[in-house]
Design an enzyme around this catalytic site. Structure first.
Site, PDB file in Angstrom:
ATOM      1  N   ILE A  94       0.834  -1.211   0.000  1.00  0.00           N
ATOM      2  CA  ILE A  94       0.000   0.000   0.000  1.00  0.00           C
ATOM      3  C   ILE A  94       0.867   1.259   0.000  1.00  0.00           C
ATOM      4  O   ILE A  94       0.628   2.207  -0.738  1.00  0.00           O
ATOM      5  CB  ILE A  94      -0.932  -0.001   1.234  1.00  0.00           C
ATOM      6  CG1 ILE A  94      -1.993  -1.091   1.062  1.00  0.00           C
ATOM      7  CG2 ILE A  94      -1.591   1.366   1.423  1.00  0.00           C
ATOM      8  CD1 ILE A  94      -2.887  -1.282   2.266  1.00  0.00           C
ATOM      9  N   CYS A 153      33.592   5.917  17.263  1.00  0.00           N
ATOM     10  CA  CYS A 153      32.549   6.690  17.954  1.00  0.00           C
ATOM     11  C   CYS A 153      32.369   6.158  19.372  1.00  0.00           C
ATOM     12  O   CYS A 153      33.226   6.399  20.220  1.00  0.00           O
ATOM     13  CB  CYS A 153      31.266   6.692  17.130  1.00  0.00           C
ATOM     14  SG  CYS A 153      30.281   8.157  17.449  1.00  0.00           S
ATOM     15  N   GLY A 206      33.076   3.406  20.312  1.00  0.00           N
ATOM     16  CA  GLY A 206      34.304   2.626  20.515  1.00  0.00           C
ATOM     17  C   GLY A 206      35.462   3.486  21.022  1.00  0.00           C
ATOM     18  O   GLY A 206      36.337   3.014  21.748  1.00  0.00           O
ATOM     19  N   GLU A 228      26.203   9.527  29.499  1.00  0.00           N
ATOM     20  CA  GLU A 228      25.121   8.816  28.804  1.00  0.00           C
ATOM     21  C   GLU A 228      24.737   7.575  29.602  1.00  0.00           C
ATOM     22  O   GLU A 228      23.580   7.170  29.613  1.00  0.00           O
ATOM     23  CB  GLU A 228      25.574   8.418  27.386  1.00  0.00           C
ATOM     24  CG  GLU A 228      24.500   7.693  26.577  1.00  0.00           C
ATOM     25  CD  GLU A 228      24.938   7.308  25.151  1.00  0.00           C
ATOM     26  OE1 GLU A 228      26.102   7.514  24.777  1.00  0.00           O
ATOM     27  OE2 GLU A 228      24.077   6.776  24.407  1.00  0.00           O
ATOM     28  N   HIS A 262      32.995   8.491  12.134  1.00  0.00           N
ATOM     29  CA  HIS A 262      32.733   7.199  11.482  1.00  0.00           C
ATOM     30  C   HIS A 262      33.493   7.103  10.159  1.00  0.00           C
ATOM     31  O   HIS A 262      32.934   7.427   9.102  1.00  0.00           O
ATOM     32  CB  HIS A 262      31.235   7.055  11.204  1.00  0.00           C
ATOM     33  CG  HIS A 262      30.423   6.854  12.438  1.00  0.00           C
ATOM     34  ND1 HIS A 262      30.206   5.615  12.996  1.00  0.00           N
ATOM     35  CD2 HIS A 262      29.789   7.739  13.239  1.00  0.00           C
ATOM     36  CE1 HIS A 262      29.470   5.738  14.072  1.00  0.00           C
ATOM     37  NE2 HIS A 262      29.197   7.020  14.252  1.00  0.00           N
ATOM     38  N   GLU A 300      34.128   4.596   8.446  1.00  0.00           N
ATOM     39  CA  GLU A 300      33.593   3.555   7.554  1.00  0.00           C
ATOM     40  C   GLU A 300      32.716   4.120   6.444  1.00  0.00           C
ATOM     41  O   GLU A 300      32.602   3.523   5.374  1.00  0.00           O
ATOM     42  CB  GLU A 300      32.819   2.500   8.356  1.00  0.00           C
ATOM     43  CG  GLU A 300      31.487   2.936   8.975  1.00  0.00           C
ATOM     44  CD  GLU A 300      31.628   3.573  10.344  1.00  0.00           C
ATOM     45  OE1 GLU A 300      32.716   4.091  10.673  1.00  0.00           O
ATOM     46  OE2 GLU A 300      30.633   3.567  11.112  1.00  0.00           O
TER      47      GLU A 300
END
Ligand code: GLN
Length: 532
Positions: free
Chosen positions: A149, A380, A382, A404, A506, A508
């Protein structure tokens, strides 16, 4: 006049529409066309930033900071181009803009409807991608499976666009699937026929059927698909399962898809030199040695959650004639089993992540890699756990943490900086996209990059706490890259270790088959040096 190629998918999801679209881009670009690619995700999320990697795989971050679906990563890797805002569309974005215009009174009292207002906005975005990128061919991947849909407005927009433009300006490539019946060993075409019927219900006749199949297609079956799906026989393209996605452009060229597509669009194309690409695929297939690298993460059950990291490791491996074998280590297993869970790896990589679960396992992995002299790449989160581990092990701050995970920690070595204010909303509130960083001369990072200035992509809220910079430096965890204003620590490295690097960004997302990222090459090389 720009040309439009739409890629739709039938029968089941997960057939590799993204890789097919990326491969078309790779091939047409090799034939000398200016190509851009666009992904349409028919869900209501505005972007992929709030989506769970468990369900959708990694969130890929573009240079301009957009949080996208992992297919954009395939596109960038296969095209060797940076993509961004114009290349990614979700239903959430389309509706957000249409509703904003409605609130603004721009529709002058008219009823606002899916047709024409939503479809107009979709067409505007697709044409906009062409304008923004200056491409002469755009391939647009329509996410989902025909018949969904959610996908209907996109098929309708495609149909309208085809009617508005000359016939030769729009082509439709439909990716389908031929299941193999294990009892008779036959490939079946009926699901393909049904999915084409579904497309036709939306008013669209495909020009090409790309049939994904587990075995070779017998010649008679091509005829059958051609007959029942109403495409020329030569437009039935076999896409057999391959050992690597990077083989797909070569297989599609073998089937003549690029030449036939150019002909269908009335375009000229150069010879198409894919020698470098072939070289890469060859190196990938014929490694001289193997290295085992352990990835410690929360989502290791779903490898797509770390797709770009895996690809970056493979790019680096190919450059070093090395097969990179990845061992997946769930971080809670490290919590349970301790260092034993990390045995037998030449290197340890801790990727990005969010949330408290498994965090102590990652801290332990980072701590162990440093103490045992094992090459370590922290990305990050890591890098953040490497910082926490170092604070606890070398500085003796036993309760050091990121706020955090422990807002009450006496040593908030990773923290939200005051200038970030109180962030509460989840969507779009991170430091995202490319930032310049200055690499500190004489560091390992400097040798790895061979450059003083780099641009890398970010996606995080928390930062290395500048208050502790001196303490870390003098104890042997050196900030090795800083933001240009010198305030943010973008990378750290351990001075008493051959290869121990954490980066707040990052890398990667920037690695490409033909230009592997130096950090991954350096990491894999260090793992090899240590003895595979
Ligand atoms: N959770 C951490 C932060 O927000 C790390 C994010 C990441 O690894 N991408 O800063």
């Amino acid at each position: 006049m720009p040309k439009y190629v739409f890629v739709t998918g039938g029968v089941v999801s997960g057939l590799g529409k993204g890789v097919l679209t990326a491969s078309l881009g790779c091939l047409l670009q090799a034939r000398g066309r200016r190509v851009t690619l666009m992904k349409i995700d028919p869900y209501l999320n505005v972007d992929a930033g709030t989506m769970n990697p468990y369900e959708h795989g990694e969130v890929f971050v573009t240079r301009d900071g957009l949080e996208t679906d992992l297919d954009i990563g395939h596109y960038e890797r296969f095209l060797g181009q940076d993509l961004g805002e114009p290349n990614y569309l979700t239903t959430g974005r389309v509706y957000r803009d249409v509703i904003a215009r409605e609130r603004n009174g721009d529709y002058l009292g008219h009823t606002v409807q899916v047709i024409p207002h939503i479809t107009d906005e979709i067409k505007r975005r697709i044409r906009g991608a062409v304008e923004a990128t200056g491409a002469d061919v755009v391939a647009v991947e329509v996410g989902g499976t025909v018949g969904d849909i959610e996908g209907l407005p996109y098929l309708e927009a495609m149909r309208q666009l085809r009617d508005e433009l000359p016939r030769s300006d729009v082509a439709v490539v439909h990716l389908s699937y031929l299941p193999l019946l294990s009892t008779t060993g036959e490939l079946k075409t009926k699901p393909t026929q049904h999915s084409v019927k579904e497309l036709r219900t939306a008013g669209i006749q495909p020009d090409f059927i790309v049939a994904r199949c587990p075995t070779a297609i017998p010649p008679g079956l091509r005829d059958k698909i051609a007959l029942f799906c109403d495409v020329p026989r030569g437009h039935v393209i076999a896409a057999q399962d391959l050992p690597t996605i990077y083989g797909v452009p070569l297989a599609m060229r073998e089937e003549g898809l690029d030449t036939k597509l150019l002909a269908r669009l009335g375009l000229e194309g150069g010879d198409g030199d894919l020698a470098a690409w072939e070289g890469f695929v060859g190196r990938l297939a014929n490694p001289e040695r193997t290295v085992r690298i352990g990835i410690v993460g929360k989502y290791v059950e779903l490898h797509d959650a770390y797709l770009s990291i895996l690809e970056a490791l493979h790019h680096a491996g190919a450059a070093l004639a090395t097969r990179v074998e990845v061992g997946w280590i769930p971080s809670d297993r490290v919590e349970g089993e301790g260092e034993r869970a990390l045995d037998g790896f030449a290197g340890i990589l801790v990727p990005g992540g969010f949330g408290e679960r498994g965090i102590e396992g990652k801290v332990l992995a980072a701590s162990y890699a440093r103490r045992a002299g094992i090459p370590y790449l922290g990305i990050c989160l890591g890098m953040q756990v490497a910082t926490i581990a170092f604070a606890r092990d070398a500085l003796g701050w036993k309760r050091a943490n990121s706020t955090e995970f422990d807002p009450q920690t006496p040593h908030p070595v990773i923290d939200l900086l005051p200038e970030q204010g109180g962030v509460t909303a989840k969507g779009g509130t991170m430091r995202r996209g490319e930032y310049r960083a200055e690499v500190v001369p004489g560091t390992l990072l400097h040798r790895v990059y061979g450059a003083r200035e780099v641009g890398e992509r970010h996606r995080h809220r928390y930062e290395f706490n500048p208050r502790y910079r001196e303490a870390f430096s003098s104890a042997g965890l050196l900030p090795s890259a800083l933001s240009p204003d010198g305030l943010l620590v973008e990378a750290v490295e351990a001075t008493d270790h051959a290869w121990y690097v954490g980066v707040q960004y990052h890398p990667e997302f920037r690695s490409r088959p033909l230009s592997p990222h130096p950090l991954f090459v350096g990491f894999v090389r260090a793992c090899l040096d240590r003895g595979g």
